[in-house]
Enzyme design. Structure first.
Site, mmCIF file in Angstrom:
data_model
loop_
_atom_site.group_PDB
_atom_site.id
_atom_site.type_symbol
_atom_site.label_atom_id
_atom_site.label_comp_id
_atom_site.label_asym_id
_atom_site.label_seq_id
_atom_site.Cartn_x
_atom_site.Cartn_y
_atom_site.Cartn_z
ATOM 1 N N ASN A 218 0.856 -1.193 0.000
ATOM 2 C CA ASN A 218 0.000 0.000 0.000
ATOM 3 C C ASN A 218 0.888 1.239 0.000
ATOM 4 O O ASN A 218 2.108 1.123 -0.006
ATOM 5 C CB ASN A 218 -0.955 -0.029 1.205
ATOM 6 C CG ASN A 218 -0.210 -0.038 2.514
ATOM 7 O OD1 ASN A 218 0.490 0.897 2.846
ATOM 8 N ND2 ASN A 218 -0.327 -1.146 3.255
ATOM 9 N N LYS A 296 8.748 -18.095 -8.959
ATOM 10 C CA LYS A 296 8.110 -17.022 -9.729
ATOM 11 C C LYS A 296 7.028 -17.621 -10.638
ATOM 12 O O LYS A 296 7.279 -18.607 -11.328
ATOM 13 C CB LYS A 296 9.179 -16.308 -10.569
ATOM 14 C CG LYS A 296 8.619 -15.127 -11.310
ATOM 15 C CD LYS A 296 9.647 -14.504 -12.238
ATOM 16 C CE LYS A 296 8.939 -13.580 -13.193
ATOM 17 N NZ LYS A 296 9.769 -13.195 -14.315
ATOM 18 N N LYS A 347 -13.579 1.721 15.246
ATOM 19 C CA LYS A 347 -12.297 1.022 15.463
ATOM 20 C C LYS A 347 -11.882 1.061 16.927
ATOM 21 O O LYS A 347 -11.350 0.095 17.462
ATOM 22 C CB LYS A 347 -11.198 1.653 14.603
ATOM 23 C CG LYS A 347 -10.979 0.864 13.331
ATOM 24 C CD LYS A 347 -10.139 1.543 12.316
ATOM 25 C CE LYS A 347 -10.683 1.113 10.960
ATOM 26 N NZ LYS A 347 -10.082 1.765 9.849
ATOM 27 N N LYS A 351 -11.366 -2.501 18.404
ATOM 28 C CA LYS A 351 -9.987 -2.927 18.714
ATOM 29 C C LYS A 351 -9.631 -2.652 20.169
ATOM 30 O O LYS A 351 -8.484 -2.867 20.570
ATOM 31 C CB LYS A 351 -9.007 -2.233 17.767
ATOM 32 C CG LYS A 351 -9.368 -2.478 16.285
ATOM 33 C CD LYS A 351 -8.207 -2.286 15.360
ATOM 34 C CE LYS A 351 -8.641 -2.466 13.915
ATOM 35 N NZ LYS A 351 -7.533 -2.684 13.005
HETATM 36 N N1 CTP Z 1 -3.876 -2.728 12.236
HETATM 37 C C1 CTP Z 1 -3.106 -3.755 12.740
HETATM 38 N N2 CTP Z 1 -3.120 -4.968 12.142
HETATM 39 C C2 CTP Z 1 -3.902 -5.192 11.069
HETATM 40 C C3 CTP Z 1 -4.703 -4.146 10.540
HETATM 41 C C4 CTP Z 1 -4.643 -2.924 11.145
HETATM 42 O O1 CTP Z 1 -2.385 -3.544 13.730
HETATM 43 N N3 CTP Z 1 -3.882 -6.381 10.510
HETATM 44 C C5 CTP Z 1 -3.857 -1.432 12.920
HETATM 45 C C6 CTP Z 1 -3.238 -0.302 12.156
HETATM 46 O O2 CTP Z 1 -1.853 -0.209 12.454
HETATM 47 C C7 CTP Z 1 -3.993 0.898 12.651
HETATM 48 C C8 CTP Z 1 -5.371 0.351 12.944
HETATM 49 O O3 CTP Z 1 -5.193 -1.040 13.113
HETATM 50 O O4 CTP Z 1 -3.492 1.378 13.869
HETATM 51 C C9 CTP Z 1 -6.400 0.591 11.924
HETATM 52 O O5 CTP Z 1 -5.958 0.154 10.687
HETATM 53 P P1 CTP Z 1 -6.925 0.139 9.420
HETATM 54 O O6 CTP Z 1 -6.256 -0.539 8.299
HETATM 55 O O7 CTP Z 1 -7.474 1.507 9.213
HETATM 56 O O8 CTP Z 1 -8.096 -0.731 10.023
HETATM 57 P P2 CTP Z 1 -8.692 -2.107 9.622
HETATM 58 O O9 CTP Z 1 -8.725 -2.965 10.830
HETATM 59 O O10 CTP Z 1 -7.986 -2.638 8.441
HETATM 60 O O11 CTP Z 1 -10.182 -1.713 9.303
HETATM 61 P P3 CTP Z 1 -10.904 -1.455 7.911
HETATM 62 O O12 CTP Z 1 -10.283 -2.337 6.911
HETATM 63 O O13 CTP Z 1 -12.318 -1.783 8.245
HETATM 64 O O14 CTP Z 1 -10.732 0.008 7.639
#
Ligand code: CTP
Length: 412
Positions: A218, A296, A347, A351
Site C-alpha cells: 500500500n 516465480k 475502530k 480494537k
Molecule cells: N492494524 C493492525 N493490524 C492489522 C490491521 C490494522 O495492527 N492487521 C492497525 C493499524 O496499524 C492501525 C489500525 O489497526 O493502527 C487501523 O488500521 P486500518 O487498516 O485503518 O483498520 P482495519 O482494521 O484494516 O479496518 P478497515 O479495513 O475496516 O478500515
C-alpha cells in the site's frame, strides 16, 4: 509571531552569503529577539566582528580558547544560553564537521555541546551541495534532528546555476519562528517527559508476497510513524520501531526492526513487549496471499493467476486484548477515505484501544506519502481535531499528549 525574549545563538560561517547574516540580525532584533553572535575564522573573511557586534549590540565570540581561558562564558554555557542555534551560512565545511561530531573550533564545539535545536541555512556552490559527501552529511544531520531551511535554486556568486543559494533572511526568520513554536530543548537520553517509558511503534506498509518477486503493498511511506518514534525518543522514551519496507532512514536514538509481512510485524511486536505505550501507525495489509508461489509464477505455463487470500492477524487488536502485559496506553490509527470520525469510533470500540488517531487519506488530501497530516484524536472522552500540520509537528504534539496521559495517570 513575536520573538520577544527569545535568544538566538547565531553562528556565521565563511561564505559569500555571510553578508545576509547581518540583515538577519537586524530582522531578529526588530522582532524582539536577542542574538549571541559567533563568527568562524572563515566567516571573518566575509564580515567583520565590528559590523556583527554593532548590529547585535553585544560582542562577538570567535575563539574557543580565549572563551574558556577568560572564563567569561565557557563554550558549554554559551552553547546552552540560547533558545535556538542557527547557522548562517551553513557551509559544506560546517555541515561536515557537525555531521561527524568534530569539535576543533568554537562553532563546531558549540554545535556538539548544545542541548538546543539547531537550524542550518546552507549556502555553497551547486556541485559542493550536490556532492554525495554533502548530501550524506545533510541526511545524517536530519536524522540527528537538525533542521534545514534551503538552499534555494538560483544563480550563484561563482556564476553557476542550481541549488546552493542561501535563502533570504526573512525565510530564515520564518524557519526560526517555526522552530521556536515548540520546545527546542533536546533532553539527554533518560531525561524528558517520557523518560523511563518504553514505546513500541509500528510504521510503514507491509508487503505480502504473491511469489518471490511480487507482492501486495500500500502507499504508506512510514513518515508519520517514524516521526512519532523520533519525537518519543527525543522526549526520553526507549523506543522500539517495527518498520515495514520504507524508503526513509531509521530514526536516530531508536531501536528499529525491519519486517516485511504482517505476521513478521506481529512477531517483532510480541518479542518487544512489554511496553508502556503501543502505537500502531503501520498500514498493515488486511490480507495475505494464501497460495503464494514458492517460485516465480510464469505467464506461459500458469495462465491467469488466481490468488486466494487469508486474513492477517490484527496486531493492534491483539496487543489491546492482552490480559498480561497490556501496555497502559494502546493507540491506533484509522486511515479512512470517508466517514472518518464514525469509522474511527468504531475502530476504537472494536480494537479496544485507548485512542485512535484518525485521518482522511483520500488521494486528493495528499496525506499518504505527503509531509502533512490532519488528524482527529478519538477517545472515549470525545474527539479533538487538529489543523493541517507537518507530520513532525503532529508527532511532537502526540508525544505531548502521551506525556500528559502519564502525568495525569489517566486516558489522554
Ligand atoms: N492494524 C493492525 N493490524 C492489522 C490491521 C490494522 O495492527 N492487521 C492497525 C493499524 O496499524 C492501525 C489500525 O489497526 O493502527 C487501523 O488500521 P486500518 O487498516 O485503518 O483498520 P482495519 O482494521 O484494516 O479496518 P478497515 O479495513 O475496516 O478500515
Amino acid at each position: 509571531m513575536s520573538l520577544t525574549g527569545k535568544r538566538v545563538l547565531l553562528i556565521i560561517g565563511g561564505g559569500i552569503a555571510a553578508y545576509k547574516a547581518l540583515d538577519l540580525i537586524r530582522r531578529l532584533r526588530e522582532r524582539g529577539a536577542s542574538v549571541l553572535p559567533v563568527l568562524t575564522a572563515a566567516g571573518k573573511q566575509f564580515v567583520t566582528p565590528l559590523s556583527v557586534a554593532s548590529l547585535a549590540g553585544v560582542s562577538v565570540h570567535e575563539d574557543l580558547f580565549s572563551l574558556t581561558e577568560e572564563a567569561s562564558m565557557g563554550h558549554i554555557e554559551l552553547s546552552r544560553a540560547a533558545d535556538l542555534v542557527v547557522v548562517v551560512p551553513a557551509t559544506a565545511d560546517l555541515i561536515a564537521k557537525a555531521a561527524n561530531g568534530l569539535a576543533n573550533d568554537l562553532a563546531s564545539t558549540l554545535l556538539l555541546a548544545t542541548d538546543k535545536k539547531v537550524l542550518m541555512a546552507p549556502a555553497m556552490n551547486v556541485r559542493m551541495w550536490l556532492h554525495a559527501a554533502t548530501q550524506r552529511n545533510v541526511a545524517q544531520l536530519e536524522r540527528d534532528g537538525v533542521l534545514f531551511v534551503g538552499p534555494a535554486d538560483g544563480e550563484m556568486a561563482c556564476g553557476e546555476f542550481g541549488p546552493g543559494r542561501m535563502v533570504e533572511p526573512l525565510d530564515i526568520v520564518a524557519a526560526i519562528e517555526k522552530a521556536l513554536a515548540s520546545s527546542t530543548v533536546i533532553p539527554l537520553p533518560g531525561n524528558g517527559p517520557l523518560a523511563g517509558r518504553k514505546i513500541i511503534i509500528t510504521s510503514g506498509p507491509t508487503h505480502e508476497p504473491i511469489d518471490p518477486v511480487r507482492y501486495i503493498a500500500n502507499r504508506s511511506s512510514g513518515q508519520q510513524g517514524h516521526a512519532i518514534a523520533k519525537a518519543a525518543a527525543r522526549a526520553g522514551a526507549r523506543v522500539v520501531l517495527v518498520s515495514g519496507p520504507v524508503a526513509i532512514p531509521d530514526p536516530s536514538g531508536v531501536t528499529t526492526h525491519h519486517v516485511e509481512t504482517a505476521r513478521e510485524m506481529l512477531a517483532a511486536v510480541e518479542a518487544a513487549l512489554p511496553a508502556d505505550i503501543f502505537i500502531g501507525a503501520a498500514a498493515v495489509a488486511d490480507w495475505r496471499v494464501e497460495n503464494a508461489g514458492a517460485q516465480k509464477m510464469k505467464k506461459s505455463t500458469s495462465g491467469m493467476p488466481s490468488l486466494q487470500f487469508a486474513e492477517n492477524p490484527d496486531i493492534l487488536a491483539s496487543v489491546s486484548a492482552k490480559s498480561k502485559d497490556r501496555p497502559a496506553l494502546v493507540v491506533g490509527f484509522a486511515a479512512e477515505t470517508e466517514n472518518v470520525i464514525a469509522y474511527a469510533q468504531d475502530k476504537l470500540a472494536r480494537k479496544k484501544c485507548d485512542l485512535i488517531i484518525a485521518n482522511d487519506v483520500s488521494p486528493e488530501r495528499g496525506v499518504m506519502g505527503g509531509s502533512k497530516n490532519e488528524v482527529h484524536l478519538v477517545s472515549k472522552s470525545g474527539v479533538e481535531s487538529w489543523p493541517l500540520l507537518d507530520k513532525d509537528e503532529v508527532a511532537r504534539r502526540l508525544v505531548d499528549t502521551f506525556s500528559a496521559h502519564f502525568k495525569k495517570g489517566g486516558v489522554a
